[in-house]
Write a protein that holds these residues in place. Structure first.
Motif, PDB file in Angstrom:
ATOM      1  N   THR A  83      -1.976   6.119  -8.245  1.00  0.00           N
ATOM      2  CA  THR A  83      -3.224   6.107  -7.474  1.00  0.00           C
ATOM      3  C   THR A  83      -4.019   4.813  -7.571  1.00  0.00           C
ATOM      4  OG1 THR A  83      -4.540   7.124  -9.234  1.00  0.00           O
ATOM      5  CG2 THR A  83      -3.453   8.611  -7.691  1.00  0.00           C
ATOM      6  N   ARG A  84      -3.706   3.975  -8.551  1.00  0.00           N
ATOM      7  CA  ARG A  84      -4.478   2.741  -8.663  1.00  0.00           C
ATOM      8  C   ARG A  84      -3.669   1.490  -8.351  1.00  0.00           C
ATOM      9  NH1 ARG A  84      -6.750   3.717 -14.323  1.00  0.00           N
ATOM     10  NH2 ARG A  84      -7.724   1.690 -14.131  1.00  0.00           N
ATOM     11  N   LEU A  85      -2.407   1.460  -8.705  1.00  0.00           N
ATOM     12  CA  LEU A  85      -1.595   0.273  -8.424  1.00  0.00           C
ATOM     13  C   LEU A  85      -0.862   0.383  -7.092  1.00  0.00           C
ATOM     14  CD1 LEU A  85      -0.191  -0.454 -12.008  1.00  0.00           C
ATOM     15  CD2 LEU A  85      -1.914  -1.780 -10.755  1.00  0.00           C
ATOM     16  N   GLN A  86      -0.141   1.476  -6.878  1.00  0.00           N
ATOM     17  CA  GLN A  86       0.649   1.604  -5.649  1.00  0.00           C
ATOM     18  C   GLN A  86      -0.210   1.659  -4.389  1.00  0.00           C
ATOM     19  OE1 GLN A  86       3.338   4.933  -5.981  1.00  0.00           O
ATOM     20  NE2 GLN A  86       4.825   3.769  -7.162  1.00  0.00           N
ATOM     21  N   THR A  87      -1.430   2.145  -4.495  1.00  0.00           N
ATOM     22  CA  THR A  87      -2.294   2.241  -3.314  1.00  0.00           C
ATOM     23  C   THR A  87      -3.153   0.999  -3.110  1.00  0.00           C
ATOM     24  OG1 THR A  87      -4.055   3.321  -4.565  1.00  0.00           O
ATOM     25  CG2 THR A  87      -2.413   4.755  -3.515  1.00  0.00           C
ATOM     26  N   MET A  88      -3.010   0.038  -3.981  1.00  0.00           N
ATOM     27  CA  MET A  88      -3.774  -1.199  -3.877  1.00  0.00           C
ATOM     28  C   MET A  88      -3.369  -1.951  -2.606  1.00  0.00           C
ATOM     29  SD  MET A  88      -3.951  -4.120  -6.850  1.00  0.00           S
ATOM     30  CE  MET A  88      -4.562  -2.998  -8.086  1.00  0.00           C
ATOM     31  N   PRO A  89      -4.357  -2.467  -1.852  1.00  0.00           N
ATOM     32  CA  PRO A  89      -3.994  -3.261  -0.674  1.00  0.00           C
ATOM     33  C   PRO A  89      -3.054  -4.404  -1.065  1.00  0.00           C
ATOM     34  CG  PRO A  89      -6.360  -2.868  -0.744  1.00  0.00           C
ATOM     35  CD  PRO A  89      -5.797  -2.374  -2.051  1.00  0.00           C
ATOM     36  N   ASP A  90      -2.079  -4.673  -0.231  1.00  0.00           N
ATOM     37  CA  ASP A  90      -1.094  -5.741  -0.398  1.00  0.00           C
ATOM     38  C   ASP A  90       0.041  -5.408  -1.352  1.00  0.00           C
ATOM     39  OD1 ASP A  90      -2.341  -7.609   1.388  1.00  0.00           O
ATOM     40  OD2 ASP A  90      -3.835  -7.986  -0.173  1.00  0.00           O
ATOM     41  N   VAL A  91       0.010  -4.257  -2.045  1.00  0.00           N
ATOM     42  CA  VAL A  91       1.140  -3.829  -2.862  1.00  0.00           C
ATOM     43  C   VAL A  91       2.088  -3.061  -1.957  1.00  0.00           C
ATOM     44  CG1 VAL A  91       1.900  -2.361  -4.778  1.00  0.00           C
ATOM     45  CG2 VAL A  91      -0.142  -3.790  -5.032  1.00  0.00           C
ATOM     46  N   THR A  92       3.331  -3.540  -1.843  1.00  0.00           N
ATOM     47  CA  THR A  92       4.293  -2.902  -0.941  1.00  0.00           C
ATOM     48  C   THR A  92       5.253  -1.962  -1.663  1.00  0.00           C
ATOM     49  OG1 THR A  92       5.794  -4.800  -1.078  1.00  0.00           O
ATOM     50  CG2 THR A  92       4.154  -4.819   0.702  1.00  0.00           C
ATOM     51  N   SER A  93       5.510  -2.199  -2.950  1.00  0.00           N
ATOM     52  CA  SER A  93       6.342  -1.280  -3.731  1.00  0.00           C
ATOM     53  C   SER A  93       6.177  -1.573  -5.209  1.00  0.00           C
ATOM     54  CB  SER A  93       7.818  -1.384  -3.331  1.00  0.00           C
ATOM     55  OG  SER A  93       8.365  -2.609  -3.734  1.00  0.00           O
ATOM     56  N   SER A  94       6.648  -0.609  -6.015  1.00  0.00           N
ATOM     57  CA  SER A  94       6.549  -0.788  -7.466  1.00  0.00           C
ATOM     58  C   SER A  94       7.767  -0.190  -8.149  1.00  0.00           C
ATOM     59  CB  SER A  94       5.280  -0.128  -8.009  1.00  0.00           C
ATOM     60  OG  SER A  94       5.397   1.274  -7.973  1.00  0.00           O
ATOM     61  N   HIS A  95       7.953  -0.591  -9.384  1.00  0.00           N
ATOM     62  CA  HIS A  95       9.025  -0.062 -10.232  1.00  0.00           C
ATOM     63  C   HIS A  95       8.456  -0.025 -11.646  1.00  0.00           C
ATOM     64  CE1 HIS A  95      13.129   0.640 -11.642  1.00  0.00           C
ATOM     65  NE2 HIS A  95      12.873  -0.239 -12.600  1.00  0.00           N
TER      66      HIS A  95
END
Length: 158
Positions: free
Chosen positions: A129-141
């Motif tokens: 909810t805080r990193l993945q939804t951050m504007p300009d973040v397209t994906s995470s691992h």
């Protein structure tokens, strides 16, 4: 005069011994530093001041045990971000207290963050909810840290 970014400061053997001693024990007094290195206190003071002024020594900090501090779970979070958004994402990441370290990297991901949270639920909230939804973040691992080397092992001998 301010230090030039990216420039190596001229250091002699004594300067390097001072840096090594302060990295090992940042609370070392000038008197103890001078005695340990067999130099005068005046020399120790002036050299440490110059090392600060030249940007070689940038500060002092306490080494904290994350678990005893209340962070029971740690992970590396790799983020892909939109092109040219590094500065905006960097500013947002700096506002997250659970991020203990971050770096812009090359490879499949753009950023790698060392994050620490009290528990799995808090880590999930941080990532989803805080990193993945951050504007300009397209994906995470996310990679959980199972064990860590002691802090002293992270300080290579110079």
């Amino acid at each position: 005069m301010t230090p030039s970014a990216g420039r190596t400061a001229p250091l002699d053997t004594t300067d390097r011994r001072i840096v090594e001693a302060l990295r090992a024990e940042g609370r070392l007094s000038m008197r103890a530093l001078a005695e340990r290195l067999h130099i005068s206190r005046a020399s120790a003071y002036s050299r440490v001041e110059r090392l600060h002024r030249d940007g070689v020594i940038t500060g002092y900090s306490a080494v904290v045990d994350p678990e005893r501090y209340g962070y029971g779970i740690s992970a590396y979070v790799y983020l892909k971000i939109s092109q040219h958004s590094w500065k905006a994402v960097r500013q947002r990441v700096l506002e997250i207290p659970e991020v203990w370290h971050g770096a812009l990297v090359s490879g499949d991901y753009d950023l790698v963050l060392l994050v620490r949270a009290p528990d799995a639920h808090s880590l999930r909230d941080l990532v989803l909810t805080r990193l993945q939804t951050m504007p300009d973040v397209t994906s995470s691992h996310t990679v959980l840290i199972l064990d860590e080397l002691p802090a002293e092992a992270h300080q290579p001998r110079l």
